[in-house]
Write an enzyme that holds these catalytic residues in place. Structure first.
Site, PDB file in Angstrom:
ATOM      1  CG  ASP A  50      -1.976  -1.059   1.161  1.00 59.42           C
ATOM      2  OD1 ASP A  50      -2.295  -1.500   0.043  1.00 59.42           O
ATOM      3  OD2 ASP A  50      -2.478  -1.452   2.227  1.00 59.42           O
ATOM      4  CB  ILE A  51       1.083   4.070  -2.276  1.00 54.35           C
ATOM      5  CG1 ILE A  51       1.725   3.125  -3.293  1.00 54.35           C
ATOM      6  CG2 ILE A  51       1.723   5.457  -2.358  1.00 54.35           C
ATOM      7  CD1 ILE A  51       1.588   3.569  -4.720  1.00 54.35           C
ATOM      8  CB  ALA A  71       1.136   4.702  -7.942  1.00 55.52           C
ATOM      9  CE1 TYR A 141      -6.603  11.410  -8.941  1.00 56.79           C
ATOM     10  CE2 TYR A 141      -7.554  13.028 -10.441  1.00 56.79           C
ATOM     11  CZ  TYR A 141      -6.615  12.048 -10.168  1.00 56.79           C
ATOM     12  OH  TYR A 141      -5.691  11.722 -11.124  1.00 56.79           O
ATOM     13  N   GLY A 190     -26.221   1.724 -28.865  1.00 53.39           N
ATOM     14  CA  GLY A 190     -27.128   2.251 -29.878  1.00 53.39           C
ATOM     15  C   GLY A 190     -28.305   3.011 -29.306  1.00 53.39           C
TER      16      GLY A 190
END
Length: 317
Positions: A50-51, A71, A141, A190
């Site tokens: 895990d980072i 990452a 983020y 479609g």
């Protein structure tokens, strides 16, 4: 030149890793969370777990000249974390800083950080974003990507390690994840779509173009300590994007001319205003700096690349 690619099994990371493997002048290694599920790469992948702030990068950074840090914790549709911002911050900020600190200690010459155009915002009105635009991150983020940028700049100032920051917009290809994957599925189905009246303009970057630019930044001396906003160089409306994808799939696009204000009302009513922003509003960036400073030109144009993404998706769907 020895290059470490973090997130080497991800959408962008795997493409960067493969391109560098094909370059006889480069020795490339990759960092991944776990070797489970990854094909044999003759010891070229390092499992780092895990980072976060405590990640041990020493083995992965041995003799490395350039780090390409891809990452990250990206957008999560059904986030189970009580504190979403803290979860983003642990990987995107603390993890990036720990990697850079270790890279400085081990004598890495250049650190390339892949950020996001979301650092600037999610909508443009009168003019495109450029490298001089004020940051205005709109989500967790993007906020943590900006925090990481600032922390890395502070860390690298006064060190021998050069920092390059790249802020791409939506990255697309036939196997792209996330929002672009959902668009491909929608076009392939479609089903008539209510986007025929849209005249918005959005900057995109084809995976091939982003990979080529990242690799240019590993070598070009003028990239040192610079920020770049990168794109295909020609913007398209959402309606044109859908038409080009359908063209590549060999399908007829069924786009109904529903006015954007009405789409905004409907999206707000069902709690999907963010989706209206992503599909119906403009998000443009000026990527001329990459051309002027580095002499870089896109490998593929946006219209051909979108049609090709549709064609390849249809072949594999």
């Amino acid at each position: 030149m020895r290059v470490l690619v973090t997130g080497a099994n991800g959408f962008v990371g795997s493409a960067v890793f493969a391109r560098l493997q094909a370059d006889a002048s480069t020795v490339v290694t990759g960092a991944v969370r776990s070797l489970a599920g990854n094909p044999s790469t003759d010891g070229l992948l390092h499992a780092v777990g895990d980072i976060g702030a405590e990640t041990n990068w020493a083995a992965a950074l041995e003799s490395v000249d350039v780090v390409i840090h891809l990452a990250a914790r990206a957008h999560v549709l059904n986030d189970s974390f009580t504190d979403s911002l803290a979860a983003f911050r642990r990987i995107n900020v603390d993890g990036a800083v720990a990697l850079a600190q270790s890279a400085i200690r081990q004598g890495v010459k250049r650190f390339i950080f892949i950020s996001s155009i979301g650092v600037n915002g999610n909508v443009t009105d009168t003019q495109p974003f450029s490298e001089t635009s004020s940051p205005a991150p709109h989500a967790d983020y993007a906020r943590t990507k900006y925090e990481a940028e600032e922390a890395l700049k502070h860390l690298c100032t006064g060190s021998a390690m050069e920092l390059v920051i790249i802020r791409p917009p939506l990255v697309y290809a036939a196997h792209a994840p996330g929002n672009f994957k959902r668009l491909l599925k929608l076009v392939s189905s479609g089903i008539p779509m209510p986007f025929g009246s849209l005249r918005n303009q959005r900057s995109l970057v084809a995976l091939d173009n982003l990979v080529d630019f990242i690799i240019t930044c590993t070598r070009h001396p003028a990239a040192a300590n610079e920020l770049f906003l990168i794109s295909d160089g020609e913007d398209v409306s959402t309606a044109d994007m859908l038409r080009l994808l359908a063209q590549g799939m060999g399908k007829k696009s069924l786009l109904l001319p529903v006015p954007s204000p009405l789409l905004a009302v409907l999206a707000t009513a069902v709690g999907k205003r963010n989706i209206h922003t992503q599909l119906c509003c403009s998000l443009q960036l000026d990527s001329s700096k990459s051309r002027a400073l580095l002499g870089w030109t896109p490998r593929v144009d946006v219209r051909s690349a979108l049609a090709e993404a549709g064609r390849r998706y249809a072949q594999t769907a």
